[in-house]
Design an enzyme around this catalytic site. Structure first.
Site, PDB file in Angstrom:
ATOM      1  N   SER A  56     -10.258   5.306  -4.921  1.00 45.45           N
ATOM      2  CA  SER A  56     -11.205   6.400  -5.136  1.00 45.45           C
ATOM      3  C   SER A  56     -10.718   7.414  -6.161  1.00 45.45           C
ATOM      4  O   SER A  56     -11.482   7.848  -7.029  1.00 45.45           O
ATOM      5  CB  SER A  56     -11.481   7.087  -3.793  1.00 45.45           C
ATOM      6  OG  SER A  56     -10.265   7.548  -3.218  1.00 45.45           O
TER       7      SER A  56
ATOM      8  N   ARG B 125     -10.966   9.716   1.554  1.00 48.62           N
ATOM      9  CA  ARG B 125     -10.878  10.390   2.860  1.00 48.62           C
ATOM     10  C   ARG B 125     -12.035  11.366   3.029  1.00 48.62           C
ATOM     11  O   ARG B 125     -12.505  11.578   4.143  1.00 48.62           O
ATOM     12  CB  ARG B 125      -9.506  11.046   3.021  1.00 48.62           C
ATOM     13  CG  ARG B 125      -8.407   9.982   3.146  1.00 48.62           C
ATOM     14  CD  ARG B 125      -7.020  10.558   3.346  1.00 48.62           C
ATOM     15  NE  ARG B 125      -6.007   9.525   3.142  1.00 48.62           N
ATOM     16  CZ  ARG B 125      -4.710   9.764   2.985  1.00 48.62           C
ATOM     17  NH1 ARG B 125      -4.265  11.010   3.016  1.00 48.62           N
ATOM     18  NH2 ARG B 125      -3.869   8.758   2.789  1.00 48.62           N
TER      19      ARG B 125
ATOM     20  N   LYS C 156      -2.134  -1.500  -3.928  1.00 45.31           N
ATOM     21  CA  LYS C 156      -3.032  -0.351  -3.862  1.00 45.31           C
ATOM     22  C   LYS C 156      -2.235   0.929  -3.898  1.00 45.31           C
ATOM     23  O   LYS C 156      -1.275   1.029  -3.151  1.00 45.31           O
ATOM     24  CB  LYS C 156      -3.821  -0.463  -2.566  1.00 45.31           C
ATOM     25  CG  LYS C 156      -4.730   0.684  -2.271  1.00 45.31           C
ATOM     26  CD  LYS C 156      -5.251   0.552  -0.870  1.00 45.31           C
ATOM     27  CE  LYS C 156      -6.134   1.753  -0.607  1.00 45.31           C
ATOM     28  NZ  LYS C 156      -6.538   1.857   0.746  1.00 45.31           N
TER      29      LYS C 156
ATOM     30  N   LYS D 169       0.854  -1.189   0.000  1.00 41.86           N
ATOM     31  CA  LYS D 169       0.000   0.000   0.000  1.00 41.86           C
ATOM     32  C   LYS D 169       0.889   1.238   0.000  1.00 41.86           C
ATOM     33  O   LYS D 169       1.706   1.432   0.910  1.00 41.86           O
ATOM     34  CB  LYS D 169      -0.903  -0.012   1.230  1.00 41.86           C
ATOM     35  CG  LYS D 169      -1.789   1.230   1.299  1.00 41.86           C
ATOM     36  CD  LYS D 169      -2.851   1.102   2.356  1.00 41.86           C
ATOM     37  CE  LYS D 169      -3.682   2.358   2.446  1.00 41.86           C
ATOM     38  NZ  LYS D 169      -4.743   2.267   3.433  1.00 41.86           N
TER      39      LYS D 169
ATOM     40  N   TYR E 181     -14.981   0.687  -7.431  1.00 41.56           N
ATOM     41  CA  TYR E 181     -16.260   1.382  -7.289  1.00 41.56           C
ATOM     42  C   TYR E 181     -17.101   1.250  -8.558  1.00 41.56           C
ATOM     43  O   TYR E 181     -18.267   1.612  -8.567  1.00 41.56           O
ATOM     44  CB  TYR E 181     -16.023   2.859  -6.949  1.00 41.56           C
ATOM     45  CG  TYR E 181     -15.232   3.023  -5.665  1.00 41.56           C
ATOM     46  CD1 TYR E 181     -15.867   2.958  -4.435  1.00 41.56           C
ATOM     47  CD2 TYR E 181     -13.846   3.190  -5.685  1.00 41.56           C
ATOM     48  CE1 TYR E 181     -15.147   3.066  -3.252  1.00 41.56           C
ATOM     49  CE2 TYR E 181     -13.110   3.304  -4.511  1.00 41.56           C
ATOM     50  CZ  TYR E 181     -13.768   3.234  -3.298  1.00 41.56           C
ATOM     51  OH  TYR E 181     -13.041   3.339  -2.135  1.00 41.56           O
TER      52      TYR E 181
ATOM     53  N   LYS F 136       0.819  10.033   5.818  1.00 38.66           N
ATOM     54  CA  LYS F 136       0.929   8.621   6.212  1.00 38.66           C
ATOM     55  C   LYS F 136       2.255   8.002   5.753  1.00 38.66           C
ATOM     56  O   LYS F 136       2.381   6.786   5.653  1.00 38.66           O
ATOM     57  CB  LYS F 136      -0.276   7.843   5.655  1.00 38.66           C
ATOM     58  CG  LYS F 136      -1.631   8.363   6.172  1.00 38.66           C
ATOM     59  CD  LYS F 136      -2.794   7.423   5.878  1.00 38.66           C
ATOM     60  CE  LYS F 136      -4.104   7.954   6.477  1.00 38.66           C
ATOM     61  NZ  LYS F 136      -5.236   7.021   6.293  1.00 38.66           N
TER      62      LYS F 136
HETATM   63  C1  PBG Z   1      -7.595   3.454   5.234  1.00 41.07           C
HETATM   64  C2  PBG Z   1      -7.960   3.129   3.850  1.00 41.07           C
HETATM   65  C3  PBG Z   1      -7.771   3.997   2.775  1.00 41.07           C
HETATM   66  C4  PBG Z   1      -8.350   3.380   1.675  1.00 41.07           C
HETATM   67  C5  PBG Z   1      -8.853   2.138   2.077  1.00 41.07           C
HETATM   68  N1  PBG Z   1      -8.589   2.002   3.434  1.00 41.07           N
HETATM   69  C6  PBG Z   1      -7.227   5.366   2.706  1.00 41.07           C
HETATM   70  C7  PBG Z   1      -5.956   5.722   3.320  1.00 41.07           C
HETATM   71  O1  PBG Z   1      -5.066   4.906   3.546  1.00 41.07           O
HETATM   72  O2  PBG Z   1      -5.813   6.914   3.610  1.00 41.07           O
HETATM   73  C8  PBG Z   1      -8.390   4.014   0.326  1.00 41.07           C
HETATM   74  C9  PBG Z   1      -9.413   3.551  -0.611  1.00 41.07           C
HETATM   75  C10 PBG Z   1      -9.673   4.467  -1.747  1.00 41.07           C
HETATM   76  O3  PBG Z   1      -9.012   5.509  -1.936  1.00 41.07           O
HETATM   77  O4  PBG Z   1     -10.592   4.144  -2.491  1.00 41.07           O
HETATM   78  N2  PBG Z   1      -7.026   2.541   6.002  1.00 41.07           N
END
Ligand code: PBG
Length: 333
Positions: free
Chosen positions: A280, A210, A254, A200, A319, A223
């Site tokens: 997203s 978010r 991801k 990730k 999505y 992060k």
């Molecule tokens: C948080 C989490 C995130 C997503 C899934 N779980 C965002 C992040 O790490 O800030 C992102 C999913 C997306 O952007 O569609 N643990």
């Protein structure tokens, strides 16, 4: 590789009509490859727009049940739930995460009652419950890894108890897969699957998510001390290897499209069930262009998902799942 040259080989012979093209097609996308992320909120009879994700909504549990019924009838049998937690239930100690009666746990129980065959995935991470917006516990400006593991174990256990089939640790703390796996085994949850958000990356593409879970304004800093630097491939492979050793059943990369090289290498190196999250920001980027008629909807959606299968994915969180299911049905007529 066997090479031949013109005219022994004419590439166009194999492309001359749709039946021949179908005959030699190397990759196929099907509805069973798709996992649909869904946002849940409190309240009744609510279907709420998310401005930065046109076409995606937050559902209260009653409307969620109706929506999921529709999804199942169009062949989407796996969903991932994400909560919008009211700010008075967020805290820096994140207790709401392991409240057996929190929103995702109630939603999971009710969905399972209505649709026992539905596969439900829940995120294991503290950010929806954290007044500091982080996936881990923040103490004096630092994310504290090992204390966070204890919180994640508790969160994972109540989720398994609520009936989640797949847990998706998305927090990127070190040692979390092992901690969660041991906790599950100890409590007899031998069949609970773990899909690790293994590679990730610290990505800009999570922005609209978010917004959707109300974490954006809260996040203190970034992060980058736990998510991977987008420049690093070797590091991401080490993360994947480690999560497999620690007990993941499936691994995820991801975001998706900007990281196809990672997906491909993960599949080739580990031969393990591999997933991508088309996140997203990828969704909103494509949706924006589709809404402006800059891109053609059906072809764009299917091409954007097929690339994951070609890269080596077994499945995709997207999505676009409900629309893709419809398009796949139409294309097979
Ligand atoms: C948080 C989490 C995130 C997503 C899934 N779980 C965002 C992040 O790490 O800030 C992102 C999913 C997306 O952007 O569609 N643990």
């Amino acid at each position: 590789m066997i090479l031949s040259s013109f005219p022994n080989r004419r590439g166009r012979r194999l492309r001359q009509n749709s039946h021949i093209r179908a005959l030699i097609r190397e990759t196929s996308l099907s509805k069973s490859d798709l996992i649909c992320p869904i946002f849940v909120r409190e309240g009744e009879n609510i279907i709420e727009k998310i401005p930065s994700m046109p076409g995606v909504y937050r559902y209260s549990i009653d409307t969620l049940i109706t929506y999921v019924e529709k999804l199942i009838s169009c062949g989407i049998l796996t969903i991932a739930l994400f909560p919008l937690t009211p700010s008075d239930k967020k805290s820096s100690s994140c207790e709401e995460a392991w409240n057996p009666e929190n929103l995702v746990n109630i939603a999971t129980r009710q969905l399972k009652q209505n649709f026992p065959e539905l596969i439900i995935m829940l995120d294991v991470a503290l950010d929806p419950y954290n007044s500091d917006g982080h996936d881990g516990l923040l103490v004096e400006g630092k994310i504290i890894n090992d204390e966070t593991l204890v919180a994640l174990e508790k969160q994972a256990l109540v989720q398994a108890q609520a009936g989640a089939d797949i847990l998706g640790p998305s927090d990127m703390m070190d040692g979390r897969i092992k901690a969660i796996r041991l906790a599950l085994e100890k409590k007899g949850f031998n069949d609970t699957l773990i899909m690790s958000y293994a590679a990730k990356f610290a990505s800009a593409f999570y922005g609209p998510f978010r917004d959707a879970v109300g974490a954006k304004g809260l996040l203190k800093g970034d992060k980058k001390t736990y998510q991977i630097d987008p420049s690093n491939k070797e590091e991401s492979l080490r993360e994947v290897g480690e999560d497999i050793l620690e007990g993941a059943d499936m691994v995820m990369v991801k975001p998706g499209m900007p990281y196809l090289d990672i997906i491909s290498e993960v599949k080739q190196k580990f031969n393990f069930p591999t997933f991508a999250y088309q996140v997203s920001g990828e969704y909103s980027m494509l949706r924006g262009a589709i809404e402006n008629n800059w891109l053609e909807k059906d072809k764009t959606i299917i091409e954007s998902l097929t690339c994951f299968k070609r890269a080596g994915c077994d499945g995709i969180l997207t999505y676009f799942a409900p629309e893709a299911a419809k398009i796949l049905d139409e294309n097979s007529k």
